[in-house]
Motif scaffolding. Structure first.
Motif, PDB file in Angstrom:
ATOM      1  N   ILE A   1      -6.968   5.864  -2.442  1.00  0.00           N
ATOM      2  CA  ILE A   1      -6.489   6.997  -2.406  1.00  0.00           C
ATOM      3  C   ILE A   1      -5.944   7.906  -2.146  1.00  0.00           C
ATOM      4  N   MET A   2      -6.194   6.996  -0.201  1.00  0.00           N
ATOM      5  CA  MET A   2      -5.383   7.426   0.723  1.00  0.00           C
ATOM      6  C   MET A   2      -3.712   7.498   1.240  1.00  0.00           C
ATOM      7  N   LYS A   3      -3.478   6.191   0.155  1.00  0.00           N
ATOM      8  CA  LYS A   3      -2.092   5.861   0.999  1.00  0.00           C
ATOM      9  C   LYS A   3      -1.574   6.160  -0.640  1.00  0.00           C
ATOM     10  N   GLU A   4      -1.881   6.625  -1.568  1.00  0.00           N
ATOM     11  CA  GLU A   4      -1.232   7.183  -3.106  1.00  0.00           C
ATOM     12  C   GLU A   4      -1.272   8.520  -3.447  1.00  0.00           C
ATOM     13  N   SER A   5      -2.073   9.679  -2.758  1.00  0.00           N
ATOM     14  CA  SER A   5      -2.113  10.325  -3.459  1.00  0.00           C
ATOM     15  C   SER A   5      -1.584  11.100  -2.031  1.00  0.00           C
ATOM     16  N   GLY A   6      -2.027  10.829  -0.705  1.00  0.00           N
ATOM     17  CA  GLY A   6      -1.833  11.698   0.379  1.00  0.00           C
ATOM     18  C   GLY A   6      -3.114  12.529   0.601  1.00  0.00           C
ATOM     19  N   ALA A   7      -4.718  12.314   0.174  1.00  0.00           N
ATOM     20  CA  ALA A   7      -5.260  13.342   0.329  1.00  0.00           C
ATOM     21  C   ALA A   7      -5.817  12.748   1.742  1.00  0.00           C
ATOM     22  N   HIS A   8      -7.062  14.457   1.844  1.00  0.00           N
ATOM     23  CA  HIS A   8      -7.203  13.660   3.844  1.00  0.00           C
ATOM     24  C   HIS A   8      -8.735  12.968   3.815  1.00  0.00           C
ATOM     25  N   ALA A   9      -9.452  13.210   2.662  1.00  0.00           N
ATOM     26  CA  ALA A   9     -11.138  12.431   2.529  1.00  0.00           C
ATOM     27  C   ALA A   9     -11.491  11.613   1.232  1.00  0.00           C
ATOM     28  N   VAL A  10     -12.415  10.751   1.832  1.00  0.00           N
ATOM     29  CA  VAL A  10     -13.127  10.515  -0.063  1.00  0.00           C
ATOM     30  C   VAL A  10     -14.360  11.021  -0.279  1.00  0.00           C
ATOM     31  N   LYS A  11     -15.127  10.915  -0.623  1.00  0.00           N
ATOM     32  CA  LYS A  11     -16.670  11.315  -1.255  1.00  0.00           C
ATOM     33  C   LYS A  11     -17.401  10.540  -1.937  1.00  0.00           C
ATOM     34  N   LEU A  12     -18.161  10.275  -1.786  1.00  0.00           N
ATOM     35  CA  LEU A  12     -19.295   9.115  -1.760  1.00  0.00           C
ATOM     36  C   LEU A  12     -20.653   9.026  -2.542  1.00  0.00           C
ATOM     37  N   GLU A  13     -20.975   9.060  -3.579  1.00  0.00           N
ATOM     38  CA  GLU A  13     -22.578   9.530  -3.784  1.00  0.00           C
ATOM     39  C   GLU A  13     -23.579   8.767  -3.164  1.00  0.00           C
ATOM     40  N   GLY A  14     -24.606   8.895  -2.532  1.00  0.00           N
ATOM     41  CA  GLY A  14     -25.641   8.048  -2.825  1.00  0.00           C
ATOM     42  C   GLY A  14     -25.687   7.817  -0.594  1.00  0.00           C
ATOM     43  N   GLY A  15     -27.174   7.158  -0.497  1.00  0.00           N
ATOM     44  CA  GLY A  15     -27.450   7.599   0.665  1.00  0.00           C
ATOM     45  C   GLY A  15     -27.735   5.065   1.294  1.00  0.00           C
ATOM     46  N   LYS A  16     -28.471   5.295   1.651  1.00  0.00           N
ATOM     47  CA  LYS A  16     -28.819   3.978   2.224  1.00  0.00           C
ATOM     48  C   LYS A  16     -28.560   2.569   1.207  1.00  0.00           C
ATOM     49  N   ASN A  17     -28.198   2.521  -0.068  1.00  0.00           N
ATOM     50  CA  ASN A  17     -28.508   1.692  -0.753  1.00  0.00           C
ATOM     51  C   ASN A  17     -26.857   1.570  -0.976  1.00  0.00           C
ATOM     52  N   ILE A  18     -25.973   2.300  -0.327  1.00  0.00           N
ATOM     53  CA  ILE A  18     -24.012   2.620  -0.104  1.00  0.00           C
ATOM     54  C   ILE A  18     -23.590   2.271   1.192  1.00  0.00           C
TER      55      ILE A  18
ATOM     56  N   GLU B   1      -7.789   5.210 -11.161  1.00  0.00           N
ATOM     57  CA  GLU B   1      -5.691   5.447 -11.649  1.00  0.00           C
ATOM     58  C   GLU B   1      -6.042   6.782 -11.572  1.00  0.00           C
ATOM     59  N   GLN B   2      -6.482   7.086 -12.904  1.00  0.00           N
ATOM     60  CA  GLN B   2      -7.067   8.795 -12.811  1.00  0.00           C
ATOM     61  C   GLN B   2      -7.181   9.164 -11.832  1.00  0.00           C
ATOM     62  N   MET B   3      -7.974   9.428 -11.283  1.00  0.00           N
ATOM     63  CA  MET B   3      -8.524  10.019 -10.051  1.00  0.00           C
ATOM     64  C   MET B   3      -7.552   9.774  -8.909  1.00  0.00           C
ATOM     65  N   ILE B   4      -6.208   8.908  -8.067  1.00  0.00           N
ATOM     66  CA  ILE B   4      -5.601   8.973  -7.872  1.00  0.00           C
ATOM     67  C   ILE B   4      -4.262  10.080  -8.393  1.00  0.00           C
ATOM     68  N   TYR B   5      -4.570  10.202  -9.682  1.00  0.00           N
ATOM     69  CA  TYR B   5      -3.286  10.835 -10.263  1.00  0.00           C
ATOM     70  C   TYR B   5      -3.488  12.877 -10.363  1.00  0.00           C
ATOM     71  N   HIS B   6      -4.959  12.139 -10.435  1.00  0.00           N
ATOM     72  CA  HIS B   6      -5.641  14.246  -9.847  1.00  0.00           C
ATOM     73  C   HIS B   6      -5.149  14.519  -8.343  1.00  0.00           C
ATOM     74  N   ALA B   7      -5.512  13.560  -8.317  1.00  0.00           N
ATOM     75  CA  ALA B   7      -5.502  13.693  -6.243  1.00  0.00           C
ATOM     76  C   ALA B   7      -3.762  14.164  -5.933  1.00  0.00           C
ATOM     77  N   GLN B   8      -2.971  13.520  -6.257  1.00  0.00           N
ATOM     78  CA  GLN B   8      -1.623  13.221  -6.557  1.00  0.00           C
ATOM     79  C   GLN B   8      -0.886  14.748  -6.122  1.00  0.00           C
ATOM     80  N   SER B   9      -1.609  15.642  -7.923  1.00  0.00           N
ATOM     81  CA  SER B   9      -1.170  16.381  -8.093  1.00  0.00           C
ATOM     82  C   SER B   9      -2.099  17.651  -7.392  1.00  0.00           C
TER      83      SER B   9
END
Length: 271
Positions: A110-127, A69-77
């Protein structure tokens, strides 16, 4: 009018094209409307709404406490401020590691509520499953290897990663995996410059380095670090372009003095 307002929106495909045309990619973090507006107007290619907001904006020791929720708030701004830059948002710790469906649900929010264009994830084969599911849903994914701050308690340190041959080989393999899965770019954090060069030459997607040397396809820094606002944080990879800590504290000190002395406001500053 800023020349950048006339420019087309940067997309994930734009970054891929920039790699193949040997044009370096600039990325900075932003977490609020005011600073994001300035960053976007300055011509940066991508803005990362990083989970580093946990440290920079909220004062936490690690990135782990920040919520979706906090990430979405920052992303919206940030999205409201951005007219040109590609806006990428970190999926926070705990929203994608254990369950690929939860990962997709988090990315969709994140995409629907903020209108951002992409997401970032940390990690490789584990995710791997989470990345695949998000990309299959049509959401662009930026990868992140090397030092992955969400795993800080596993590593136990923020030191340079992949200095040993075995870890370096694993990183090379995971970078290729992220490319094969369909990620559009890859952040490489705090790894030897020679290894980052190898990765950059090996994979087809752009690499964006932070403490990973000059051979990456682009660079990213935390805005408050490069502006000298977080003045106690001075790792080797950080270039401070300003010393805003001293500038701001100096201005506030002067304001306090003027108020105490009765010098503010003056006759021209009242109605």
């Amino acid at each position: 009018m800023s020349i950048h307002k006339k420019s087309k929106r940067v997309t994930a495909e734009t970054l891929r094209t920039m790699k193949h045309e040997n044009e370096k990619i600039s990325m900075l973090t932003a977490y609020d409307y005011t600073l994001a507006k300035m960053v976007d107007a300055s011509g940066v290619d991508a803005i990362l709404v990083g989970d580093s907001a946990s440290n920079v904006m909220a004062g936490h020791e690690t990135t782990l406490p920040i919520t979706l929720e906090q990430m979405i708030y920052h992303a919206q701004s940030v999205v409201r401020a951005s007219e040109r830059a590609l806006v990428v948002v970190d999926l926070p710790f705990g929203t994608y590691q254990s369950d690929s469906q939860k990962a997709l649900d988090s990315a969709v929010r994140i995409m629907k509520e903020s209108g951002a264009h992409a997401v970032k994830l940390e990690g490789g084969k584990n995710i791997k499953k989470s990345i695949k599911k998000i990309i299959n849903a049509g959401i662009p994914v930026m990868g992140h290897l090397g030092l992955t701050p969400q795993s800080i308690y596993q590593f136990g340190t923020y030191k340079v990663r992949a200095k040993e041959e075995e870890e370096a080989q694993t990183l090379l393999e995971e970078a290729q995996l992220l490319d094969d899965l369909g990620c559009f770019a890859l952040v490489l954090e705090k790894i030897p410059a020679a290894l980052a060069k190898q990765v950059t030459q090996k994979i087809s997607i752009p690499t964006i380095g932070i403490g990973a040397g000059a051979e990456c396809d682009g660079q990213v820094l935390v805005l408050q670090d490069m502006l000298g606002m977080t003045h106690e944080f001075k790792p080797r990879f950080l270039r401070q372009y300003l010393n805003l800590y001293d500038e701001i504290t100096g201005a506030v000190t002067q304001y306090v003095k003027d108020v105490k002395d009765g010098g503010f406001p003056n006759k021209n500053e009242q109605y």
